[in-house]
Design a protein around this motif. Sequence first.
Motif, PDB file in Angstrom:
ATOM      1  N   GLY A  53       0.780  -1.236   0.000  1.00 18.17           N
ATOM      2  CA  GLY A  53       0.000   0.000   0.000  1.00 18.17           C
ATOM      3  C   GLY A  53       0.805   1.277   0.000  1.00 18.17           C
ATOM      4  O   GLY A  53       0.276   2.344   0.302  1.00 18.17           O
ATOM      5  N   ILE A  54       2.086   1.226  -0.377  1.00 17.40           N
ATOM      6  CA  ILE A  54       2.932   2.424  -0.393  1.00 17.40           C
ATOM      7  C   ILE A  54       3.271   2.782  -1.837  1.00 17.40           C
ATOM      8  O   ILE A  54       3.839   1.975  -2.569  1.00 17.40           O
ATOM      9  CB  ILE A  54       4.220   2.217   0.418  1.00 17.40           C
ATOM     10  N   THR A  55       2.905   4.003  -2.234  1.00 18.79           N
ATOM     11  CA  THR A  55       3.230   4.515  -3.557  1.00 18.79           C
ATOM     12  C   THR A  55       4.293   5.585  -3.398  1.00 18.79           C
ATOM     13  O   THR A  55       4.036   6.647  -2.832  1.00 18.79           O
ATOM     14  CB  THR A  55       1.991   5.101  -4.252  1.00 18.79           C
ATOM     15  N   TRP A  56       5.496   5.307  -3.885  1.00 15.91           N
ATOM     16  CA  TRP A  56       6.608   6.228  -3.742  1.00 15.91           C
ATOM     17  C   TRP A  56       6.617   7.211  -4.905  1.00 15.91           C
ATOM     18  O   TRP A  56       6.155   6.911  -6.011  1.00 15.91           O
ATOM     19  CB  TRP A  56       7.939   5.470  -3.714  1.00 15.91           C
ATOM     20  N   LEU A  57       7.167   8.377  -4.675  1.00 17.02           N
ATOM     21  CA  LEU A  57       7.337   9.376  -5.716  1.00 17.02           C
ATOM     22  C   LEU A  57       8.564   9.022  -6.535  1.00 17.02           C
ATOM     23  O   LEU A  57       9.675   8.976  -6.000  1.00 17.02           O
ATOM     24  CB  LEU A  57       7.489  10.759  -5.094  1.00 17.02           C
ATOM     25  N   ASN A  58       8.379   8.754  -7.812  1.00 18.03           N
ATOM     26  CA  ASN A  58       9.520   8.413  -8.662  1.00 18.03           C
ATOM     27  C   ASN A  58      10.561   9.530  -8.643  1.00 18.03           C
ATOM     28  O   ASN A  58      10.233  10.700  -8.786  1.00 18.03           O
ATOM     29  CB  ASN A  58       9.058   8.155 -10.088  1.00 18.03           C
ATOM     30  N   GLY A  59      11.804   9.139  -8.465  1.00 20.43           N
ATOM     31  CA  GLY A  59      12.890  10.103  -8.417  1.00 20.43           C
ATOM     32  C   GLY A  59      13.204  10.636  -7.047  1.00 20.43           C
ATOM     33  O   GLY A  59      14.185  11.378  -6.872  1.00 20.43           O
ATOM     34  N   SER A  60      12.380  10.284  -6.045  1.00 23.94           N
ATOM     35  CA  SER A  60      12.635  10.809  -4.699  1.00 23.94           C
ATOM     36  C   SER A  60      13.869  10.150  -4.095  1.00 23.94           C
ATOM     37  O   SER A  60      14.228   9.016  -4.415  1.00 23.94           O
ATOM     38  CB  SER A  60      11.418  10.579  -3.793  1.00 23.94           C
ATOM     39  N   ASN A  61      14.516  10.884  -3.202  1.00 20.82           N
ATOM     40  CA  ASN A  61      15.716  10.392  -2.527  1.00 20.82           C
ATOM     41  C   ASN A  61      15.326   9.455  -1.387  1.00 20.82           C
ATOM     42  O   ASN A  61      14.399   9.744  -0.626  1.00 20.82           O
ATOM     43  CB  ASN A  61      16.525  11.560  -1.973  1.00 20.82           C
ATOM     44  N   VAL A  62      16.031   8.347  -1.264  1.00 20.79           N
ATOM     45  CA  VAL A  62      15.766   7.390  -0.187  1.00 20.79           C
ATOM     46  C   VAL A  62      17.083   6.966   0.438  1.00 20.79           C
ATOM     47  O   VAL A  62      18.158   7.058  -0.168  1.00 20.79           O
ATOM     48  CB  VAL A  62      15.009   6.146  -0.691  1.00 20.79           C
ATOM     49  N   THR A  63      16.950   6.490   1.673  1.00 16.12           N
ATOM     50  CA  THR A  63      18.076   5.898   2.385  1.00 16.12           C
ATOM     51  C   THR A  63      17.651   4.548   2.927  1.00 16.12           C
ATOM     52  O   THR A  63      16.579   4.428   3.536  1.00 16.12           O
ATOM     53  CB  THR A  63      18.541   6.796   3.542  1.00 16.12           C
ATOM     54  N   LEU A  64      18.443   3.524   2.697  1.00 17.77           N
ATOM     55  CA  LEU A  64      18.244   2.232   3.345  1.00 17.77           C
ATOM     56  C   LEU A  64      19.155   2.222   4.563  1.00 17.77           C
ATOM     57  O   LEU A  64      20.379   2.314   4.449  1.00 17.77           O
ATOM     58  CB  LEU A  64      18.599   1.081   2.395  1.00 17.77           C
ATOM     59  N   TYR A  65      18.534   2.097   5.727  1.00 18.88           N
ATOM     60  CA  TYR A  65      19.284   2.294   6.961  1.00 18.88           C
ATOM     61  C   TYR A  65      19.185   1.047   7.832  1.00 18.88           C
ATOM     62  O   TYR A  65      18.091   0.466   7.994  1.00 18.88           O
ATOM     63  CB  TYR A  65      18.729   3.501   7.705  1.00 18.88           C
ATOM     64  N   ASP A  78      -7.381   6.593   3.033  1.00 21.45           N
ATOM     65  CA  ASP A  78      -8.158   5.482   3.594  1.00 21.45           C
ATOM     66  C   ASP A  78      -7.792   5.230   5.057  1.00 21.45           C
ATOM     67  O   ASP A  78      -7.580   4.093   5.466  1.00 21.45           O
ATOM     68  CB  ASP A  78      -7.977   4.225   2.754  1.00 21.45           C
ATOM     69  N   GLU A  79      -7.702   6.305   5.819  1.00 24.46           N
ATOM     70  CA  GLU A  79      -7.501   6.218   7.270  1.00 24.46           C
ATOM     71  C   GLU A  79      -6.186   5.525   7.628  1.00 24.46           C
ATOM     72  O   GLU A  79      -6.129   4.704   8.540  1.00 24.46           O
ATOM     73  CB  GLU A  79      -8.694   5.513   7.921  1.00 24.46           C
ATOM     74  N   ALA A  80      -5.136   5.878   6.893  1.00 23.16           N
ATOM     75  CA  ALA A  80      -3.762   5.436   7.157  1.00 23.16           C
ATOM     76  C   ALA A  80      -3.517   3.978   6.797  1.00 23.16           C
ATOM     77  O   ALA A  80      -2.533   3.389   7.235  1.00 23.16           O
ATOM     78  CB  ALA A  80      -3.374   5.687   8.616  1.00 23.16           C
ATOM     79  N   SER A  81      -4.379   3.396   5.946  1.00 26.55           N
ATOM     80  CA  SER A  81      -4.121   2.028   5.484  1.00 26.55           C
ATOM     81  C   SER A  81      -3.062   2.016   4.387  1.00 26.55           C
ATOM     82  O   SER A  81      -2.223   1.108   4.331  1.00 26.55           O
ATOM     83  CB  SER A  81      -5.413   1.397   4.964  1.00 26.55           C
ATOM     84  N   THR A  82      -3.103   3.001   3.484  1.00 27.83           N
ATOM     85  CA  THR A  82      -2.115   3.106   2.417  1.00 27.83           C
ATOM     86  C   THR A  82      -1.583   4.528   2.376  1.00 27.83           C
ATOM     87  O   THR A  82      -2.227   5.467   2.860  1.00 27.83           O
ATOM     88  CB  THR A  82      -2.714   2.743   1.046  1.00 27.83           C
ATOM     89  N   TRP A  83      -0.398   4.682   1.756  1.00 32.01           N
ATOM     90  CA  TRP A  83       0.247   5.999   1.707  1.00 32.01           C
ATOM     91  C   TRP A  83       0.776   6.281   0.310  1.00 32.01           C
ATOM     92  O   TRP A  83       1.266   5.383  -0.377  1.00 32.01           O
ATOM     93  CB  TRP A  83       1.411   6.077   2.696  1.00 32.01           C
ATOM     94  N   GLN A  84       0.687   7.553  -0.085  1.00 34.14           N
ATOM     95  CA  GLN A  84       1.240   8.021  -1.348  1.00 34.14           C
ATOM     96  C   GLN A  84       2.157   9.203  -1.073  1.00 34.14           C
ATOM     97  O   GLN A  84       1.779  10.152  -0.387  1.00 34.14           O
ATOM     98  CB  GLN A  84       0.126   8.456  -2.308  1.00 34.14           C
TER      99      GLN A  84
END
Length: 846
Positions: free
Chosen positions: A714-726, A776-782
């Motif tokens: 249920g997580i839709t990430w913004l293409n091109g956004s910066n991420v860190t795997l920690y 949807d009440e914090a079930s999924t995120w964009q």
Amino acid sequence: MLISALRSIIACVIFCLCCQSIHAGSFSIFCCSNPGLGTYPLAIGGGGFLTGMSIANDNSIVVRTDTYGAYIRNGPSWQQLVTANSMPAAFVGPTLSAYGVYEIAIAPSDSNFIYMYLNGYIFRSTNKATTWTQTNFSQVTVNTTDPYRYWGQKIAIDPNNPNNVYVGTPQNGLYYSTDGINFTQVNTGSVPIATGDGEGSCPTIGPGPCYPGFTGIVVNPNNSSEIFASSYGNGIYHTTGGPTGTWTNITSGSGPTTVVTAAYDANANVYYALDNSNGAGTGSLWKYASGTWTNILSSSGTTNGMTGMAIDPNTANHVITLGVTGPLNETFNAGSTWGGWSNSGTQATYSFSDVSWLINLGEYGFQASQMYFDRSVTGKLYQAAQNDFLTTTVSGSITGSTNVTWAGAGAGIEQLVGNLVLATGSDKLLAEGWDHNSFLKTKSTLNTYPTTSYPFADGNINACWGGDYAAGTPNFIAVLCDGFYVGNMIYFYGTSSDGGNTWTAFPTLIPSAPSYNENGIAAGTVAVSTPSNIIWAPANRNTPYYTKDGGNTWSAISISGVTWSSAGDGFAADIQSVCADRVNPNTFYFLITNTTGGTQQSTDGGTTWTQIDSTTQSNPASIICTPGKANDVWIYFAESVSGPPGNSLQHLTYNGSWLSTTIANVDAGVLGLGAAAYGHSYPAIYFYGWLRPTIPASTTLQTGVQTFTLASTGITWLNGSNVTLYVYPANVSETGTVVSSDPVAGTVTLNITSVNGSGSYSNLQVQSYGLWRSVDEASTWQELVQYPNGSLDQVKSITADPAIYGRVYFSFGGSGYAYGQYNFLLNRDLDPTSNDNTPVGLAETG
């Protein structure tokens, strides 16, 4: 419905109207480009302190601020220089929140070269601040909000070579570079480290002195080996042999003891320095020629002294000085004679054709930091000032009868410190913040500068802290405004019944309010249930009060087991400690932090309270009542930059009993709830902060494009956004960008570009910082945007519009306000009574 959907799809494809999800009937579609989507400044037009400026020979101008960033003038407009697109990748993130620029300098000979002193680092640009490169200058401690912030020049660029640079520090000496990248300290035996000011405390810092550091650093345009630099507490040092040559203290016997600003007259070989030995803006102007100092002008004859001076680049011995309230004085013979202070030594005239509310600030609202001549237009002057950038053109010689008028020219420099944007669902918005109260906007004037501030307009420094509206009467709002943080006893605590056009003070105040110090009754939170029933929770751990008669009387709130002196928030903290139920009248929720008490509910207007959740929250933590929902509240507390998966968002609901739900993976720095998405009944939830889902499978740290399966769907990430795997707590990480994501499968594809560490790990966090939305009440995120307006400034609050889905308002820690539209507007957004799902600007045809 299908026909309506198809019409909208065809129209959208033909006109290329939108770049993200829009809704037509019950269908969700995607199409190309719409300029209406994105984030934009919420136009206020000024108000921040421009603490310094620099000008190149081609009239390119840069200014620095004390709250966030710096600007360059592009024609009549101004462009922010500290952005996600311009800064080096290592500095793109929440690390620069609310940082002003300590100094900025543009190369006189080549305006492509700019040096910026930010967060104790030195950055260089060779393309007019389109991008910045970090130099090897080691980070030092700087303070952009101390009493000396408007002193300069702390960086000097050789007028003949943009790679030769000199940098002064508050506590670490003087540095130089001959290539613009690598810096070396000047021998401290030759030029000593600056001292502190000897005070017992430093404003905005705390105990201990302030450190004015090095100022008045100037390179002779006729001889690049001749340099001047003032070391606070030691004197002005001079060399004719370059940075490694012999330095001499030229003020050991006479001359200025401090330097606010300095300049070199290349046409006459004279160094000028404005002294500040007698206090802010009350010193003298000195010149140094042929090895001799001469005091050429004292501050007498003008109100409150001098703050700036400018050297004519085209006429020898022509100097103009600036008084605190804007008058000018002029000499054509290096100070032997003066024409006399204009405006009879009192205040100058100011005009603001673009941002008219600035005229209300009065004579002391525009104290200058630095002033320069235009490089080509005779008699034209610029000054970076408190609240605006100003210009005037002097015709003829200045005398006591000359009337100088300064015109505002800083429209677009948005430097206010915002607290919140109050959106009630009506057409009106109230942008509250530091120093200038609040500004009333309408949804049709988001890009138009306001004409006045509310609830009062004057030159006094005041801030509006808390604000709320009555859900059943949205044009009824209450605010808490005062200037106690700067010792200003002017305050307003009261209400408006017309959405902010007119204001009425509370008939009475809570006991001990107002109190004239930062430890007293001030600021705080206000919650409005009805025009009669209001709760006022002051800051500094003072007792909160409620009223049931519109402020005619106030009663102290008493909650069993809670001692107010050890609960609550500190002064001016961005905390919402109490909220009013958005459906049930006379119902409030109080979040008790730093002590036992948990979350409390009152259903009788504040008289009695019942604990509905026992969780003890640490400060800072805030509570929000859900629009359109009874017995429904959200609690969020400070996010962490790194650590275990985020769990800083809590949802309390009632269905026969109270249920507490912790939302996984979320570190919500700020939270807002607004209009529901089409086809949904629950308000859309927005947070700005970190989403931190985990990768449960063992993962080997390596670069390249990789697809990961998350523990959460249920997580839709913004293409091109910066991420860190920690990896917590192993302190190893990978960084990269999002290539794509599949919310159904729970996967994300990343392009990993750098690795810190080695090996294989389970439960890596995939961290992305930005604005997230759930419908949807914090079930999924964009993920909607990482850095609104491209700004790296602190997002202090977000407000989701209760009436327009996808509309979010931002308050920044040092760059004003913004608004974002993250879904295409439909006609029903502008006219809810129409129930028209056609995109705005498109008409359905038969």
